[in-house]
Design a protein around this motif. Structure first.
Motif, short mmCIF file in Angstrom:
data_model
loop_
_atom_site.label_atom_id
_atom_site.label_comp_id
_atom_site.label_asym_id
_atom_site.label_seq_id
_atom_site.Cartn_x
_atom_site.Cartn_y
_atom_site.Cartn_z
N LEU A 213 30.04 14.59 -5.30
CA LEU A 213 30.39 13.50 -4.42
C LEU A 213 29.71 13.72 -3.08
O LEU A 213 29.50 14.86 -2.64
CB LEU A 213 31.91 13.40 -4.21
CG LEU A 213 32.71 12.85 -5.40
CD1 LEU A 213 34.21 12.91 -5.09
CD2 LEU A 213 32.30 11.42 -5.73
N LEU A 239 33.33 8.21 0.94
CA LEU A 239 32.71 8.99 -0.13
C LEU A 239 31.83 8.12 -1.01
O LEU A 239 32.06 6.92 -1.16
CB LEU A 239 33.78 9.64 -1.01
CG LEU A 239 34.88 10.47 -0.35
CD1 LEU A 239 35.80 11.05 -1.41
CD2 LEU A 239 34.29 11.58 0.50
N ILE A 241 29.10 8.69 -4.80
CA ILE A 241 28.69 9.61 -5.87
C ILE A 241 27.32 10.17 -5.52
O ILE A 241 26.47 9.45 -4.98
CB ILE A 241 28.66 8.90 -7.22
CG1 ILE A 241 30.04 8.34 -7.57
CG2 ILE A 241 28.20 9.85 -8.33
CD1 ILE A 241 30.04 7.45 -8.79
N LEU A 315 35.56 11.49 -12.70
CA LEU A 315 34.09 11.45 -12.73
C LEU A 315 33.60 11.58 -14.17
O LEU A 315 34.15 12.37 -14.95
CB LEU A 315 33.52 12.58 -11.87
CG LEU A 315 33.86 12.48 -10.38
CD1 LEU A 315 33.68 13.83 -9.69
CD2 LEU A 315 33.01 11.42 -9.71
N TYR A 339 37.69 15.35 -9.12
CA TYR A 339 37.45 16.00 -7.84
C TYR A 339 38.64 16.84 -7.39
O TYR A 339 38.50 17.71 -6.54
CB TYR A 339 37.11 14.94 -6.79
CG TYR A 339 36.74 15.48 -5.43
CD1 TYR A 339 36.01 16.65 -5.28
CD2 TYR A 339 37.12 14.80 -4.26
CE1 TYR A 339 35.66 17.14 -4.04
CE2 TYR A 339 36.78 15.29 -3.02
CZ TYR A 339 36.06 16.45 -2.90
OH TYR A 339 35.73 16.93 -1.65
#
Length: 438
Positions: A213, A239, A241, A315, A339
């Motif tokens: 991230l 945030l 990716i 994710l 995460y």
């Protein structure tokens, strides 16, 4: 630290129909930011907000003069070709703009007729890197990734002695960061073949992806003034990716004594949408560590960080070979993780980065490092999944991979989902490895 407010209400619906569809990445509870322009045009970039399958053009919205006060000032700052001016304003302005946008996009909002003219379908837009990234620092925050990598090279002592005491990081290269859809040639460099005493030069043979991230810095700090951990999240805009592509054989030869260099700086790919920390508030979880591990030093400890400093972002990594792409297949899922398994939090990264007086600036990007989970199927890189290339993974159609081959594409997606909260998505982070240039 942002807590829940009216913008997170899971019962909210938008007058944009696609924002209400089950499984959408971009419901009205999300409202992430990106830089865009109409596809196949020479127009200047502008900032937009995702709502369903549409983009709300903030420059066009500003011309309508519908928002006043702090929201109006924030919207004016967002009427630019990048997010930097908005990022610099700080969390109070970001929150005011988010609230105004949420209210104007809700079902029954009186602004619907005027805002409708400021929408553009996402499939008719070209997306770009959302901010001018002045500096890029990549961290190493997954203890599972660090342990898996360490076992390949130091089976008896996989973790370095400092790992559980401080967030490890290195300064990367900002100029080669591209947006989803990025393609790049296989990098060349020096490698040391097994058993050889002298290096050779040529294309990388062990190309890998890294599931990460990205953390976009909002307001900065003055040179010499550290950011306390309790204030750290006030300096984080949101945030995205991040895929920090890695040339493992080049890395193995160059990384001692100063760390990665040419093995990392040729390309990094980010998703175009920046999801704000405020949007992620429903998905905060406690920051946890094994009881036997050392407690962080005082400057890395905070009550809020311990209580809700981690984020449960799901994710997923898909690998698409050339055969899969030709057959229009979706690709093979090769990893899934969260995460929440990270050993160091966003706030700890910011606090540690600045404890020596380093000045961060709006638009700076921090990488989390590869986000591997506690089991092998949650590993965030091929070097882990294949035990350094010794155990190739099997793909549909009989294909296998130890490392990436020319033409391979990697797609990473991220989302948050749980009962009692709206699903929040990050969009797509996709990149393709091309053949090395002659």
């Amino acid at each position: 630290m942002t807590l829940l407010n009216e913008t997170h209400d899971p019962s909210l619906r938008s007058w944009v129909p696609s924002a209400n569809q089950p499984g959408t990445d971009f419901p009205i509870q999300n409202l992430p930011f990106a830089a865009f322009r109409p596809a196949d045009s020479a127009q200047h970039l502008r900032i937009g907000v995702a709502i369903g399958t549409q983009i709300l053009d903030l420059t066009a919205l500003a011309r309508l003069a519908l928002f006043t006060g702090e929201a109006g000032s924030a919207l004016k700052a967002a009427s630019s070709d990048s997010l930097n001016r908005l990022m610099a304003l700080g969390p109070q302005a970001w929150s005011a703009l988010r609230l105004a946008l949420s209210r104007a996009l809700r079902q029954g909002a009186p602004e619907q007729a005027q805002l409708s003219a400021a929408l553009i379908p996402q499939d008719q837009a070209e997306l770009a890197v959302p901010a001018r990234i002045g500096d890029y620092t990549d961290f190493y925050t997954s203890v599972h990734h660090a342990t898996n990598i360490g076992r390949l090279f130091r089976p008896d002592s996989p973790l370095m002695p400092n790992y559980k005491w401080l967030p490890i990081g290195y300064h990367g290269r900002a100029s080669s960061i591209g947006v989803s859809g990025q393609s790049f040639p296989r990098p060349k460099g020096q490698t040391l073949p097994p058993g050889a005493t002298e290096p050779v030069f040529g294309p990388c043979k062990r190309m890998d992806y890294e599931l990460e991230l990205g953390v976009f810095i909002g307001q900065g700090n003055a040179l010499g003034e550290p950011i306390a951990i309790d204030d750290a999240e006030e300096h984080v805009f949101g945030l995205c990716i991040l895929n920090d592509w890695s040339a493992r054989d080049i890395q193995a030869w160059e990384y001692q004594p100063l760390g990665p260099f040419l093995s990392k700086n040729f390309a990094s790919t980010i998703s175009p949408w920046v999801v704000t920390l405020e949007a992620l508030a429903p998905y905060r979880v406690p920051f946890e560590r094994p009881q036997d591990d050392p407690k962080p030093l005082p400057y890395l400890q905070g009550m809020a960080n311990s209580a809700l400093g981690a984020f449960d972002v799901q994710l997923e990594v898909r690998l698409l070979t050339q055969r899969m792409q030709a057959a229009k297949e979706q690709g093979a899922i090769i990893s899934r993780t969260s995460y929440r398994h990270a050993y160091w939090t966003v706030a700890q990264m910011v606090a540690h980065h600045t404890v020596n007086g380093c000045n961060l600036q709006p638009g700076d990007l921090l990488g989390t490092g590869t986000l591997s989970g506690p089991t092998l199927d949650q590993a965030g890189a091929l070097i882990e999944l294949t035990a350094g290339g010794k155990n190739p993974i099997s793909l549909p159609g009989g294909e296998t991979r130890s490392f990436l081959e020319d033409g391979d594409s990697v797609e990473i997606t991220g989302w948050c989902e749980k009962p009692g909260a709206a699903r929040i998505g990050f969009g797509l982070c996709a990149g393709t490895l091309l053949a090395a240039r002659h």
